[in-house]
Design a protein around this motif. Structure first.
Motif, PDB file in Angstrom:
ATOM      1  N   LEU A  18     105.641  36.668  39.670  1.00 51.34           N
ATOM      2  CA  LEU A  18     105.468  37.948  40.334  1.00 51.34           C
ATOM      3  C   LEU A  18     105.004  37.740  41.780  1.00 51.34           C
ATOM      4  O   LEU A  18     105.499  38.384  42.701  1.00 51.34           O
ATOM      5  CB  LEU A  18     104.451  38.798  39.562  1.00 51.34           C
ATOM      6  N   LEU A  19     104.091  36.833  41.983  1.00 49.88           N
ATOM      7  CA  LEU A  19     103.619  36.521  43.332  1.00 49.88           C
ATOM      8  C   LEU A  19     104.547  35.545  44.039  1.00 49.88           C
ATOM      9  O   LEU A  19     104.849  35.690  45.214  1.00 49.88           O
ATOM     10  CB  LEU A  19     102.203  35.941  43.276  1.00 49.88           C
ATOM     11  N   HIS A  20     104.975  34.530  43.314  1.00 48.32           N
ATOM     12  CA  HIS A  20     105.792  33.463  43.888  1.00 48.32           C
ATOM     13  C   HIS A  20     107.090  33.998  44.479  1.00 48.32           C
ATOM     14  O   HIS A  20     107.550  33.522  45.529  1.00 48.32           O
ATOM     15  CB  HIS A  20     106.083  32.409  42.806  1.00 48.32           C
ATOM     16  N   ALA A  21     107.685  34.990  43.880  1.00 49.02           N
ATOM     17  CA  ALA A  21     108.961  35.537  44.342  1.00 49.02           C
ATOM     18  C   ALA A  21     108.829  36.231  45.695  1.00 49.02           C
ATOM     19  O   ALA A  21     109.803  36.322  46.436  1.00 49.02           O
ATOM     20  CB  ALA A  21     109.512  36.514  43.312  1.00 49.02           C
ATOM     21  N   THR A  22     107.627  36.691  46.034  1.00 52.52           N
ATOM     22  CA  THR A  22     107.439  37.399  47.298  1.00 52.52           C
ATOM     23  C   THR A  22     107.165  36.463  48.472  1.00 52.52           C
ATOM     24  O   THR A  22     107.176  36.904  49.618  1.00 52.52           O
ATOM     25  CB  THR A  22     106.283  38.405  47.189  1.00 52.52           C
ATOM     26  N   PHE A  23     106.910  35.186  48.212  1.00 50.88           N
ATOM     27  CA  PHE A  23     106.580  34.240  49.276  1.00 50.88           C
ATOM     28  C   PHE A  23     107.833  33.746  49.985  1.00 50.88           C
ATOM     29  O   PHE A  23     108.901  33.621  49.383  1.00 50.88           O
ATOM     30  CB  PHE A  23     105.821  33.034  48.729  1.00 50.88           C
ATOM     31  N   SER A  24     107.666  33.416  51.247  1.00 53.30           N
ATOM     32  CA  SER A  24     108.747  32.781  52.009  1.00 53.30           C
ATOM     33  C   SER A  24     108.887  31.340  51.523  1.00 53.30           C
ATOM     34  O   SER A  24     107.988  30.823  50.836  1.00 53.30           O
ATOM     35  CB  SER A  24     108.397  32.783  53.498  1.00 53.30           C
ATOM     36  N   PRO A  25     109.980  30.658  51.859  1.00 49.44           N
ATOM     37  CA  PRO A  25     110.097  29.247  51.468  1.00 49.44           C
ATOM     38  C   PRO A  25     108.922  28.403  51.954  1.00 49.44           C
ATOM     39  O   PRO A  25     108.438  27.535  51.236  1.00 49.44           O
ATOM     40  CB  PRO A  25     111.406  28.806  52.119  1.00 49.44           C
ATOM     41  N   ARG A  26     108.444  28.695  53.155  1.00 44.30           N
ATOM     42  CA  ARG A  26     107.290  27.947  53.674  1.00 44.30           C
ATOM     43  C   ARG A  26     106.031  28.265  52.857  1.00 44.30           C
ATOM     44  O   ARG A  26     105.228  27.383  52.561  1.00 44.30           O
ATOM     45  CB  ARG A  26     107.074  28.294  55.137  1.00 44.30           C
ATOM     46  N   GLY A  27     105.854  29.530  52.484  1.00 45.67           N
ATOM     47  CA  GLY A  27     104.715  29.919  51.656  1.00 45.67           C
ATOM     48  C   GLY A  27     104.770  29.277  50.278  1.00 45.67           C
ATOM     49  O   GLY A  27     103.752  28.840  49.749  1.00 45.67           O
ATOM     50  N   LYS A  28     105.975  29.220  49.699  1.00 48.88           N
ATOM     51  CA  LYS A  28     106.138  28.561  48.398  1.00 48.88           C
ATOM     52  C   LYS A  28     105.773  27.082  48.494  1.00 48.88           C
ATOM     53  O   LYS A  28     105.103  26.539  47.612  1.00 48.88           O
ATOM     54  CB  LYS A  28     107.571  28.718  47.908  1.00 48.88           C
ATOM     55  N   ALA A  29     106.221  26.438  49.575  1.00 48.33           N
ATOM     56  CA  ALA A  29     105.915  25.016  49.762  1.00 48.33           C
ATOM     57  C   ALA A  29     104.414  24.810  49.928  1.00 48.33           C
ATOM     58  O   ALA A  29     103.852  23.838  49.394  1.00 48.33           O
ATOM     59  CB  ALA A  29     106.673  24.468  50.966  1.00 48.33           C
ATOM     60  N   LEU A  30     103.756  25.710  50.648  1.00 47.52           N
ATOM     61  CA  LEU A  30     102.312  25.615  50.831  1.00 47.52           C
ATOM     62  C   LEU A  30     101.571  25.775  49.507  1.00 47.52           C
ATOM     63  O   LEU A  30     100.632  25.027  49.214  1.00 47.52           O
ATOM     64  CB  LEU A  30     101.834  26.663  51.838  1.00 47.52           C
ATOM     65  N   VAL A  31     102.003  26.731  48.698  1.00 50.18           N
ATOM     66  CA  VAL A  31     101.378  26.926  47.384  1.00 50.18           C
ATOM     67  C   VAL A  31     101.573  25.683  46.510  1.00 50.18           C
ATOM     68  O   VAL A  31     100.644  25.238  45.831  1.00 50.18           O
ATOM     69  CB  VAL A  31     101.941  28.191  46.685  1.00 50.18           C
ATOM     70  N   GLU A  32     102.773  25.101  46.535  1.00 55.13           N
ATOM     71  CA  GLU A  32     103.035  23.875  45.766  1.00 55.13           C
ATOM     72  C   GLU A  32     102.127  22.740  46.238  1.00 55.13           C
ATOM     73  O   GLU A  32     101.536  22.033  45.427  1.00 55.13           O
ATOM     74  CB  GLU A  32     104.502  23.449  45.913  1.00 55.13           C
ATOM     75  N   LEU A  33     102.015  22.573  47.556  1.00 51.08           N
ATOM     76  CA  LEU A  33     101.181  21.511  48.107  1.00 51.08           C
ATOM     77  C   LEU A  33      99.721  21.706  47.726  1.00 51.08           C
ATOM     78  O   LEU A  33      99.053  20.770  47.276  1.00 51.08           O
ATOM     79  CB  LEU A  33     101.333  21.455  49.635  1.00 51.08           C
ATOM     80  N   LEU A  34      99.221  22.922  47.885  1.00 51.50           N
ATOM     81  CA  LEU A  34      97.827  23.192  47.515  1.00 51.50           C
ATOM     82  C   LEU A  34      97.600  23.009  46.016  1.00 51.50           C
ATOM     83  O   LEU A  34      96.559  22.499  45.603  1.00 51.50           O
ATOM     84  CB  LEU A  34      97.433  24.607  47.946  1.00 51.50           C
ATOM     85  N   GLY A  35      98.578  23.422  45.213  1.00 52.77           N
ATOM     86  CA  GLY A  35      98.462  23.220  43.768  1.00 52.77           C
ATOM     87  C   GLY A  35      98.372  21.754  43.396  1.00 52.77           C
ATOM     88  O   GLY A  35      97.582  21.360  42.538  1.00 52.77           O
ATOM     89  N   ILE A  36      99.182  20.946  44.061  1.00 54.63           N
ATOM     90  CA  ILE A  36      99.150  19.506  43.790  1.00 54.63           C
ATOM     91  C   ILE A  36      97.816  18.910  44.225  1.00 54.63           C
ATOM     92  O   ILE A  36      97.186  18.161  43.479  1.00 54.63           O
ATOM     93  CB  ILE A  36     100.333  18.804  44.490  1.00 54.63           C
TER      94      ILE A  36
END
Length: 106
Positions: free
Chosen positions: A76-94
């Motif tokens: 629900l949240l992930h779909a609203t992020f830009s590709p850069r935002g998705k990459a940032l969330v992935e990086l922070l998650g890791i």
């Protein structure tokens, strides 16, 4: 790129092997529930087997879920992020979740 393909192949092989823990886990859990409920027999060994099978299953497929982009996220949240935002969330998650988890369990 060859190294990445080799790592993917190893992770896929581990996941295929670990997947055999699922039917075993189902059998152990059903047997444990039936014997506890109807025969009033409890077994610590069965509960330990459940934990071990869960561990094999979960740890064996985590890498494959990640490389095939099938890991759990809040879509629900992930779909609203830009590709850069998705990459940032992935990086922070890791950095904040995966690395500390690996440090504790490794």
């Amino acid at each position: 790129m060859k190294l990445s393909a080799a790592i993917d192949a190893v992770l896929n092989t581990i996941a295929r092997i670990a997947a055999f823990a699922l039917p075993a886990l189902v059998v152990v859990v059903v047997f444990d529930v039936v014997t506890r409920r109807f025969l009033q027999m409890g077994s610590t060994q069965l509960q330990e087997a459940e934990w071990h099978l869960h561990t094999i299953l979960i740890m064996g497929v985590l890498g494959t879920a990640y490389i095939h982009d099938r890991h759990v996220r809040i879509d629900l949240l992930h779909a609203t992020f830009s590709p850069r935002g998705k990459a940032l969330v992935e990086l922070l998650g890791i950095l904040l979740l995966v690395f500390p988890f690996c440090a504790v369990t490794g």
